[in-house]
Design a protein around this motif. Structure first.
Motif: not given
Length: 436
Positions: A54-63, A278-293
């Motif tokens: 499931g690594a590909e799906v998890a990385l996809s959701y995080a990005l 932008l980098d700070n916002e990007l990291v915040s967004g990754i955190k939100i979806m990373a849990y789903i991953g």
């Protein structure tokens, strides 16, 4: 008792007791593996091996979560939400509020359905659209359980019935399952067989909208009350260009990872904001979806342990042997077995190959027609997405609706979707299998 059955029950009970879904899946996998007389080392080994799938799906959701955060930071969604709130406050009549609710529900329903076929982005739209709307939901006292039901319907119903986008992939997997069992069916037969079972989703949607139509109070935090801000045309252009580029790259490469990366790079290269912001916002967004991953990775580990337990086949045969060849009872037990298996795995696409290999030979023995078998297998697969705590079709809505901590994944998403979709699916799937 069967090890798969025990593992799923443990996972569901722990989730209902509000234990974190990741921990519930892990404990369920351990209990299932040990019950199946696997050693602790083998159980952990299979669990770890399954995570990699499931690594590909998890990385996809995080990005995609990071990309969604950049779109949200651009202010486009906030701008339109603020305008709607101002309009409601200026004309705060019952009629205005009712029509606003109708427009929101219909719009989200259409968008969720489009995410499966016309714009195959699956749950990627949720972190873009839903968080900015929470303040509007609170203002309208809109029950978020209704929104969870609407979103889950849109994420599941289209691919179950329509052979386009993700639906084409779902139907192809069903067709491949029959091919591997040397059972010839036509691809066009699949949507015909799924027509009746998919009506279970429609029934659940209508029931859910009626059931959760009453106002529900949510607290309006200070961060959700903001002033209308103007957005430059350049920001609007870059944001739209990034969204279109993401869709095009995803379609051309057939990869959500490269699609999300393309959109993210557009924001950085066009320098709408400074890179640090932008980098700070990007990291915040990754955190939100990373849990789903993380949940999806854990669910893959759970599924791999169940597959190597050699208990799935015995579960099916043990349940259907009780029927002594009775067609009606056999169909009921096959659907129940499918429900148990898919609730644990949480993915219809991953479940179909497992249950197809087991259900097709048995269905032939009791004289089920090809269309009846398709309806049973397709229904069993859809059950995994409609109400499982580990499904991205329930995790996605929760990720958006719980941004302010006022929407519980189990009780506000999974329980409503299970009751409103899984039970009707079982009923309509049974009817389809009996008459086809």
């Amino acid at each position: 008792m069967n090890a798969v059955l025990i593992a799923v029950i443990v996972m569901i009970v722990l989730s209902l007791c509000r234990l974190n879904v990741v921990l519930s899946l892990f404990i369920g996998a351990l209990v299932g593996g040990l019950t199946a007389h696997m050693s602790l080392a083998d159980t952990i080994s299979y669990f770890t091996a399954g995570i990699g799938d499931g690594a590909e799906v998890a990385l996809s959701y995080a990005l995609l979560g990071g990309f969604a955060a950049l779109i949200s930071y651009s202010g486009i969604t906030d701008y339109f939400v603020e305008r709607i709130i101002r309009m409601i406050k200026q004309d705060s009549t019952v009629k205005t509020r009712v029509w606003t609710k109708v427009v929101i529900v219909v719009s989200l329903l259409i968008l969720a359905c489009m995410s499966q076929n016309i714009l195959p982005i699956h749950i990627a739209f949720i972190p873009i659209v839903i968080p900015p709307l929470l303040s509007l939901f609170n203002e309208l006292k809109l029950d978020r359980r209704m929104i969870a039901v609407v979103l889950t319907f849109g994420l599941c119903f289209p691919y179950t019935l329509l052979p386009f986008g993700f639906g084409h992939i779902f139907h192809e997997i069903i067709k491949k399952g029959f091919d591997q069992a040397n059972y010839a069916i036509q691809f066009d037969d699949i949507w015909k067989a799924m027509l009746i079972p998919s009506m279970g989703f429609v029934f659940g949607l209508v029931t859910g909208i009626f059931l959760y139509r009453k106002p529900r109070d949510y607290r309006q935090s200070a961060s959700e009350t903001f002033e209308v801000k103007e957005i430059s045309r350049y920001t609007v252009f870059v944001t739209i260009f990034a969204i279109v580029t993401t869709f095009i790259v995803q379609l051309l490469t057939e990869s959500m990872i490269f699609g999300a990366l393309a959109g993210i790079l557009i924001f950085f290269l066009f320098r709408v904001y400074d890179w640090k912001t932008l980098d700070n916002e990007l990291v915040s967004g990754i955190k939100i979806m990373a849990y789903i991953g993380v949940v999806m990775l854990t669910a893959n580990g759970f599924a791999n342990v169940m597959n190597h337990s050699d208990q799935v086949e015995s579960l099916v045969h043990g349940m259907v042997n009780i029927t002594n060849g009775d067609k009606s009872l056999s169909i009921i037990f096959m659907l129940i077995a499918g429900l148990i298996i898919t609730l644990g795995i949480g993915s219809s696409f991953a479940t179909i190959p497992i249950i197809a290999a087991l259900f097709i030979p048995f269905g032939q023995q009791i004289g089920l027609s090809p269309l009846a078998l398709i309806s049973i297998i397709g229904t069993a697969g859809a059950l995994g997405d409609a109400g499982s705590p580990a499904s991205d079709s329930t995790l996605g809505p929760t990720a958006g609706l719980n941004m302010d901590g006022q929407h519980d994944h189990i009780w506000d998403t999974c329980v409503p979707t299970f009751m409103l979709f899984n039970i009707p699916l079982l009923v309509f799937g049974y009817i389809a299998a009996m008459i086809l």
